[in-house]
Design a protein around this motif. Structure first.
Motif, PDB file in Angstrom:
ATOM      1  N   THR A 186      12.636  16.263   6.663  1.00 38.44           N
ATOM      2  CA  THR A 186      12.860  16.708   8.032  1.00 38.44           C
ATOM      3  C   THR A 186      14.106  17.579   8.060  1.00 38.44           C
ATOM      4  N   VAL A 187      13.964  18.749   8.598  1.00 35.61           N
ATOM      5  CA  VAL A 187      15.088  19.671   8.655  1.00 35.61           C
ATOM      6  C   VAL A 187      15.978  19.290   9.824  1.00 35.61           C
ATOM      7  N   GLU A 188      17.258  19.153   9.544  1.00 36.46           N
ATOM      8  CA  GLU A 188      18.170  18.688  10.578  1.00 36.46           C
ATOM      9  C   GLU A 188      18.428  19.752  11.636  1.00 36.46           C
ATOM     10  N   GLU A 189      18.883  19.275  12.782  1.00 35.16           N
ATOM     11  CA  GLU A 189      19.180  20.176  13.880  1.00 35.16           C
ATOM     12  C   GLU A 189      20.511  20.867  13.624  1.00 35.16           C
ATOM     13  N   VAL A 190      20.631  22.086  14.096  1.00 37.65           N
ATOM     14  CA  VAL A 190      21.901  22.792  13.979  1.00 37.65           C
ATOM     15  C   VAL A 190      22.215  23.460  15.313  1.00 37.65           C
ATOM     16  N   GLU A 191      23.448  23.878  15.452  1.00 35.90           N
ATOM     17  CA  GLU A 191      23.861  24.592  16.651  1.00 35.90           C
ATOM     18  C   GLU A 191      23.946  26.078  16.314  1.00 35.90           C
ATOM     19  N   TYR A 192      23.281  26.878  17.099  1.00 33.85           N
ATOM     20  CA  TYR A 192      23.223  28.306  16.811  1.00 33.85           C
ATOM     21  C   TYR A 192      24.289  29.098  17.568  1.00 33.85           C
ATOM     22  N   GLU A 193      24.807  30.137  16.911  1.00 33.35           N
ATOM     23  CA  GLU A 193      25.616  31.115  17.627  1.00 33.35           C
ATOM     24  C   GLU A 193      24.657  32.001  18.414  1.00 33.35           C
ATOM     25  N   ASP A 194      24.975  32.251  19.654  1.00 32.65           N
ATOM     26  CA  ASP A 194      24.075  32.985  20.537  1.00 32.65           C
ATOM     27  C   ASP A 194      24.298  34.495  20.423  1.00 32.65           C
ATOM     28  N   TYR A 195      23.325  35.169  19.823  1.00 24.56           N
ATOM     29  CA  TYR A 195      23.368  36.622  19.729  1.00 24.56           C
ATOM     30  C   TYR A 195      22.188  37.243  20.474  1.00 24.56           C
ATOM     31  N   THR A 196      21.713  36.551  21.480  1.00 24.37           N
ATOM     32  CA  THR A 196      20.519  37.041  22.178  1.00 24.37           C
ATOM     33  C   THR A 196      20.810  38.286  23.011  1.00 24.37           C
ATOM     34  N   ASP A 197      22.093  38.631  23.173  1.00 26.13           N
ATOM     35  CA  ASP A 197      22.439  39.866  23.879  1.00 26.13           C
ATOM     36  C   ASP A 197      22.568  41.058  22.931  1.00 26.13           C
ATOM     37  N   SER A 198      22.434  40.815  21.640  1.00 31.33           N
ATOM     38  CA  SER A 198      22.656  41.881  20.664  1.00 31.33           C
ATOM     39  C   SER A 198      21.335  42.384  20.090  1.00 31.33           C
ATOM     40  N   ASP A 199      21.240  43.694  19.931  1.00 31.01           N
ATOM     41  CA  ASP A 199      20.052  44.278  19.316  1.00 31.01           C
ATOM     42  C   ASP A 199      20.141  44.248  17.801  1.00 31.01           C
ATOM     43  N   GLU A 200      21.364  44.206  17.305  1.00 34.55           N
ATOM     44  CA  GLU A 200      21.556  44.145  15.870  1.00 34.55           C
ATOM     45  C   GLU A 200      22.614  43.102  15.570  1.00 34.55           C
ATOM     46  N   VAL A 201      22.317  42.273  14.625  1.00 38.46           N
ATOM     47  CA  VAL A 201      23.194  41.147  14.311  1.00 38.46           C
ATOM     48  C   VAL A 201      23.585  41.219  12.844  1.00 38.46           C
ATOM     49  N   LEU A 202      24.861  41.003  12.578  1.00 41.07           N
ATOM     50  CA  LEU A 202      25.379  41.083  11.214  1.00 41.07           C
ATOM     51  C   LEU A 202      25.626  39.677  10.661  1.00 41.07           C
ATOM     52  N   VAL A 203      25.094  39.433   9.483  1.00 40.32           N
ATOM     53  CA  VAL A 203      25.379  38.183   8.783  1.00 40.32           C
ATOM     54  C   VAL A 203      26.016  38.540   7.444  1.00 40.32           C
ATOM     55  N   GLU A 204      27.190  37.974   7.197  1.00 39.57           N
ATOM     56  CA  GLU A 204      27.899  38.247   5.947  1.00 39.57           C
ATOM     57  C   GLU A 204      27.538  37.220   4.887  1.00 39.57           C
ATOM     58  N   ALA A 205      27.235  37.720   3.710  1.00 44.01           N
ATOM     59  CA  ALA A 205      27.086  36.837   2.564  1.00 44.01           C
ATOM     60  C   ALA A 205      28.361  36.957   1.751  1.00 44.01           C
ATOM     61  N   THR A 206      29.016  35.819   1.539  1.00 43.02           N
ATOM     62  CA  THR A 206      30.186  35.802   0.669  1.00 43.02           C
ATOM     63  C   THR A 206      29.907  34.769  -0.425  1.00 43.02           C
ATOM     64  N   ASP A 207      30.894  34.492  -1.253  1.00 43.53           N
ATOM     65  CA  ASP A 207      30.691  33.569  -2.379  1.00 43.53           C
ATOM     66  C   ASP A 207      31.120  32.173  -1.969  1.00 43.53           C
ATOM     67  N   ASN A 208      30.301  31.224  -1.591  1.00 45.69           N
ATOM     68  CA  ASN A 208      28.835  31.336  -1.576  1.00 45.69           C
ATOM     69  C   ASN A 208      28.296  30.771  -0.273  1.00 45.69           C
ATOM     70  N   ARG A 209      28.339  31.576   0.760  1.00 49.52           N
ATOM     71  CA  ARG A 209      27.845  31.104   2.054  1.00 49.52           C
ATOM     72  C   ARG A 209      27.447  32.289   2.913  1.00 49.52           C
ATOM     73  N   PHE A 210      26.711  31.989   3.966  1.00 48.12           N
ATOM     74  CA  PHE A 210      26.366  32.996   4.966  1.00 48.12           C
ATOM     75  C   PHE A 210      27.166  32.726   6.234  1.00 48.12           C
ATOM     76  N   THR A 211      27.665  33.798   6.879  1.00 48.14           N
ATOM     77  CA  THR A 211      28.451  33.658   8.095  1.00 48.14           C
ATOM     78  C   THR A 211      28.000  34.732   9.098  1.00 48.14           C
ATOM     79  N   ASP A 212      27.656  34.458  10.315  1.00 51.66           N
ATOM     80  CA  ASP A 212      27.443  33.126  10.845  1.00 51.66           C
ATOM     81  C   ASP A 212      26.206  32.517  10.210  1.00 51.66           C
ATOM     82  N   GLN A 213      26.320  31.280   9.920  1.00 50.56           N
ATOM     83  CA  GLN A 213      25.242  30.623   9.204  1.00 50.56           C
ATOM     84  C   GLN A 213      24.005  30.432  10.080  1.00 50.56           C
ATOM     85  N   TYR A 214      24.226  30.164  11.360  1.00 46.47           N
ATOM     86  CA  TYR A 214      23.111  29.890  12.266  1.00 46.47           C
ATOM     87  C   TYR A 214      23.184  30.834  13.453  1.00 46.47           C
TER      88      TYR A 214
END
Ligand SMILES: [Cu+2]
Length: 150
Positions: free
Chosen positions: A47-75
């Motif tokens: 079962t995949v656990e619940e997470v809290e999302y950052e709200d980007y529903t106002d944005s047409d383009e969203v940037l997610v950074e991959a660094t060593d070793n994680r994604f930001t914003d992750q959700y």
């Protein structure tokens, strides 16, 4: 104001999540969520656990950074049709693969070295889990999610 989206998704046969390296294994039994309410995951499912999302529903383009070793914003939560731009700001190569095969076109390692960018457009609603196959499993390690809403 963000509305935490909660969703329980019975995603993967447990064996797949653990024995990740041998991908390509196909679904012998389709996951179904008949027993979501019980507090223990069904033996053969994770079962995949619940997470809290950052709200980007106002944005047409969203940037997610991959660094060593994680994604930001992750959700991130976006609206359908949004292009999510992934940028490798780390020193090492990474990649972006959907945790559920074929959920979207992956960004391959050879196209995602340090400094590279890749994008995925999410036209359909739903919760999309992804991961870096080099530094994570389908559900752990270097993982992230995009929740696509109307
Ligand atoms: Cu990685």
């Amino acid at each position: 104001m963000r509305i935490p989206r909660t969703a329980l998704v019975a995603l993967l046969p447990l064996g797949l999540a653990i024995g990740l390296a041998a991908c390509g294994e196909s679904d012998s039994s389709a996951p179904n969520d008949r027993d979501d309410a019980s507090d223990e995951a069904v033996e053969s499912e994770e079962t995949v656990e619940e997470v809290e999302y950052e709200d980007y529903t106002d944005s047409d383009e969203v940037l997610v950074e991959a660094t060593d070793n994680r994604f930001t914003d992750q959700y991130v939560e976006v609206k359908a049709g949004t292009t999510v731009e992934f940028v490798n700001d780390g020193l090492n190569p990474h990649n972006v693969f959907p945790s559920e095969d074929d959920a979207f076109e992956p960004i391959e390692t050879e196209n995602f070295d340090s400094g590279d960018e890749g994008s995925v457009t999410f036209d359909e609603t739903g919760e999309f889990l992804y991961y870096c196959t080099l530094h994570g499993t389908r559900t752990k390690g270097m993982v992230g999610r995009v929740n696509v809403v109307e």
